[in-house]
Write an enzyme that holds these catalytic residues in place. Structure first.
Site, PDB file in Angstrom:
ATOM      1  N   ASP A 168       0.750  -1.270  -0.182  1.00 25.97           N
ATOM      2  CA  ASP A 168       0.053   0.098   0.070  1.00 25.97           C
ATOM      3  C   ASP A 168       0.829   1.253   0.092  1.00 25.97           C
ATOM      4  O   ASP A 168       2.205   1.226   0.247  1.00 25.97           O
ATOM      5  CB  ASP A 168      -0.869   0.015   1.339  1.00 25.97           C
ATOM      6  N   ASP A 190     -10.715   2.008  -3.329  1.00 28.35           N
ATOM      7  CA  ASP A 190     -11.328   1.457  -1.845  1.00 28.35           C
ATOM      8  C   ASP A 190     -12.824   1.494  -1.969  1.00 28.35           C
ATOM      9  O   ASP A 190     -13.461   1.219  -0.892  1.00 28.35           O
ATOM     10  CB  ASP A 190     -10.841   2.519  -0.834  1.00 28.35           C
TER      11      ASP A 190
HETATM   12  C1  DGJ Z   1      -6.090   1.501   1.951  1.00 27.36           C
HETATM   13  C2  DGJ Z   1      -6.183   0.422   1.413  1.00 27.36           C
HETATM   14  O1  DGJ Z   1      -6.767   0.714  -0.113  1.00 27.36           O
HETATM   15  C3  DGJ Z   1      -7.282  -0.448   2.056  1.00 27.36           C
HETATM   16  O2  DGJ Z   1      -7.809  -1.435   1.638  1.00 27.36           O
HETATM   17  C4  DGJ Z   1      -6.560  -0.787   3.298  1.00 27.36           C
HETATM   18  O3  DGJ Z   1      -5.588  -1.811   2.994  1.00 27.36           O
HETATM   19  C5  DGJ Z   1      -6.205   0.557   4.219  1.00 27.36           C
HETATM   20  N1  DGJ Z   1      -5.597   1.231   3.299  1.00 27.36           N
HETATM   21  C6  DGJ Z   1      -5.576  -0.022   5.392  1.00 27.36           C
HETATM   22  O4  DGJ Z   1      -4.670   1.249   5.837  1.00 27.36           O
END
Ligand code: DGJ
EC number: 3.2.1.22
Length: 692
Positions: A447, A515
């Site tokens: 991430d 997301d």
């Molecule tokens: C952002 C990601 O897109 C989510 O799926 C998740 O992993 C969060 N970060 C966790 O902090």
């Protein structure tokens, strides 16, 4: 295929359906000749013989015609290359020769000590272009700007239309089309990563291309940092697209004597199959040349983020894993919150060891449990970041990007590590390598949750190089980890779809698309995403209803599954709260997905109807199999749906519908369509067809 004119100054690259031609004038001006339908060398030579317009004091005769416009001389268009030494600025190059490589062409130019090499490589009908700069002289050269390529479109009377994929967090890759007008349209990112705001892609069509008809030109950049693509319509209506790393022209790298810089690849594609044909060509290109192991289908995953957020415990993860396995899930991923003091987003980033209270014996017991359930085991990491409240930051406050005397801007309570530093690179390599060695981990979700804001590097004489070097270090770390742990798969995530481009896709196995897991919003996001990237990399989860992450929308499990089955299916809901009936239904959907998976992940995609409010549908075709996914957002006035006309089928063949057992003629499906029984709001269906 590469053909070279008799004078050694005209080059023609051809793929199965298209050609690309360029030539050099007597004054070493490198001119663009042709990009489009296949032509012969004789055609390219005729174009090369056409004279340039005469000199004119208010316009440049080179603007809009050059392959790679440099700064300086009689040019007014945006330069692709801008360099300076202490003595001079700009470029006056001389041709130094060309080489034919296995699958491409290299054209070399020199300007005093600077060697400029333009690279061309044809991958089917995709032209890959990039540039290498080598400082062979004694003096340092500052590269203010070095784009990867300038693409030139043919002059068209009709006027061009520009397609782009724009967005923001949780609303990425939404397709927008507008008429191109005079001047420049610039898209890009000045955020340090590819960004949610634009995918680095544009498409242009001039005579009203449709989904399946007409000429479409597309360009996509393979770069995961700050970037810019400029589409310019010049005063004489010529159109050029220039793009590369870096947003502005204030300095990219400084080349000391003997140093080189290579730009990322900027790929271009011409198609006369409309937007759908162009997408299928892009998808085939990525599956064949970009995505690692694209022939291997991606597993159905479960991710715990929306189920637990930061409230992680080994027991809860075990229970989720047990339920996920019972649904047929193949890969179980523990998201954020398993390491350091990471019980919220305020602490722990940077400390990549399991939280001793949550995982007293490390990750291995949970990984073993997951493996015993027959699934692979994955974890979440965010290596490029640090919380100030972390052991790493307390030990190394100077390891972050910062400007002396200025505030260190926090987003989500985190700072960006300066990955251009060798000590930071080494720390991350050691920690991540140890992590993957210490527990049986099969999958890493990588991430990146904030943009650059304070890109300073105290003590470094040329701090702005960190924009480029961060990306190189990120790529090198991924490459090194992949080489050392070849069985581990990686997902690129950046707060959803903030780091999706051809560069990261060449070293990751899939991407987290957004997301936003609302199944209706996702249809539009996926529609945009599919313009460039294939379903094989597009992760999509079924989450809870009402939707917890974003909008509280209520939708059926059916609608959520069929929406997510258009890509790499995942489940991200809180299975502990799913009813027995929902779990049984989910098991059936997962089983159905596994049946259609090869067709979805490796097939040709036909977008039958865009998601504009009523019925939308996509179709995948692989060999004798076809799969249709259809969604009805809202039925109006009780009107029956018109049958859905299919594409990509053999009109002379018969197809059996696995759902109904009915047999349909291919020609009937293409011309009169497949009847659908969808009703009400947010209904959806999966239809499988097999040629008999
Ligand atoms: C952002 C990601 O897109 C989510 O799926 C998740 O992993 C969060 N970060 C966790 O902090």
């Amino acid at each position: 295929m590469l053909e070279i004119g008799g004078d050694g100054r005209t080059w023609l690259l051809s793929g199965p359906a298209s050609s690309y031609a360029l030539s050099l004038t007597e004054d070493d001006e490198l001119l663009h000749l042709h990009w489009g339908a296949r032509v012969d060398l004789a055609d390219a030579e005729e174009l090369a013989a056409r004279p340039l317009p005469p000199h004119w004091p208010f316009e440049s005769r080179l603007d809009g015609r050059e392959e790679y416009p440099v700064e300086g001389g009689a040019r007014f268009a945006r330069p692709a290359l801008s360099v300076r030494t202490d003595e001079v600025r700009g470029t006056e190059w001389a041709f130094a020769g060309y080489e034919v490589e296995d699958d491409g062409l290299r054209l070399r130019f020199t300007d005093h000590g600077l060697a400029v090499t333009l690279h061309y490589r044809m991958r089917d009908d995709v032209v890959e272009r990039w540039v290498t700069l080598a400082n062979d002289g004694p003096a340092a050269v500052e590269v203010l700007r070095a784009d990867s390529a300038t693409w030139t479109l043919p002059l068209r009377e009709e006027g061009w239309r520009l397609s782009q994929l724009h967005g923001r967090w949780a609303a990425e890759s939404r397709l927008v089309r507008s008429d191109l007008t005079y001047g420049e349209q610039v898209i890009g990112s000045r955020r340090g990563h590819t960004g949610h705001q634009h995918l680095p892609w544009v498409a242009l069509d001039a005579d009203g291309a449709t989904e399946e008809r007409g000429e479409v030109y597309g360009c996509a950049l393979g770069w995961s940092g700050t970037w810019r693509v400029c589409v310019a319509q010049l005063p004489d209506a010529r159109v050029q697209i220039t793009g590369g790393a870096g947003y502005d022209d204030s300095g990219l790298v400084r080349l000391e004597a003997g140093e080189t810089y290579t730009t990322p690849v900027f790929a271009g594609l011409w198609s006369d199959g409309g937007f759908g044909g162009a997408s299928r060509a892009w998808h085939a290109y990525q599956r064949a040349y970009v995505i690692p192991d694209a022939d291997r289908d991606r597993p159905v995953l479960y991710n715990s983020w929306e189920a637990t957020y930061f409230d992680i415990s080994e027991d809860r993860q075990r229970e989720l894993a047990r339920r996920a396995a019972s649904l047929g899930v193949e890969l179980f991923v523990v998201d954020d919150g398993w390491f350091g003091a990471r019980t919220s987003d305020r602490a722990g980033l940077g400390d990549w060891t399991p939280n001793p209270e949550r995982f007293p014996a490390g990750l291995t017991p949970l990984a073993d449990h997951v493996h015993a359930l027959g699934m692979q085991f994955g974890i979440w990491v965010e290596p490029e970041m640090v919380n100030p409240d972390s052991d790493l930051y307390r030990a190394h406050p100077d390891w972050v990007q910062y400007r002396p005397g200025r505030a260190r801007t926090e987003f989500r309570n985190q700072l960006v590590l300066n990955l251009a530093r060798a000590d930071v690179q080494e720390y991350l390599w050691e920690r991540l390598d140890a992590l993957l060695a210490d527990a049986p981990i099969d999958y890493v979700k990588w991430d990146f949750n904030r943009c650059f804001t304070d890109a300073g590097w105290p003590g470094e004489p040329y701090p702005q190089k960190l924009w480029v070097e961060h990306v190189h270090a990120f790529y090198a770390l991924l490459d090194r980890l992949r080489a050392a742990h070849p069985k581990v798969a990686f997902e690129s995530c950046s707060g959803g779809g903030g780091r999706i481009d051809l560069g990261v896709l060449s070293r990751t196995d899939q991407v987290w698309t957004s997301d936003n897991t609302d199944p209706l919003d996702r249809l539009a996001i996926q529609h945009g995403f599919s313009q460039l990237h294939p379903a094989r990399v597009m992760a999509a989860w079924v989450t809870d209803s009402p939707n917890t992450q974003l909008n509280g929308r209520v939708s059926s499990l059916r609608f959520r599954f069929v929406s997510a089955m258009a890509g790499v299916l995942g489940i991200g809901g809180d299975l502990a709260h799913w009813s027995e009936q929902e779990l049984v239904e989910a098991r059936d959907w997962v089983a159905l997905y596994k049946q259609i998976r090869p067709v979805v992940q490796r097939g040709d995609l036909y977008r039958l109807r865009p998601p504009t409010g009523g019925l939308s549908a996509v179709q995948y075709v692989l060999g004798d199999e076809a799969v249709v996914l259809a969604w009805l957002q809202a039925q109006r006035y009780g009107e029956p749906l018109a049958p859905l006309r299919l594409r990509g089928l053999d009109p002379a063949a018969a197809y059996e519908c696995r759902e109904t057992g009915e047999v349909h003629r291919g020609a009937v499906l293409a011309h009169h369509g497949l009847p659908l029984e969808l009703r009400g709001d947010l209904d959806a269906t999966v239809i499988r067809l097999r040629r008999i």
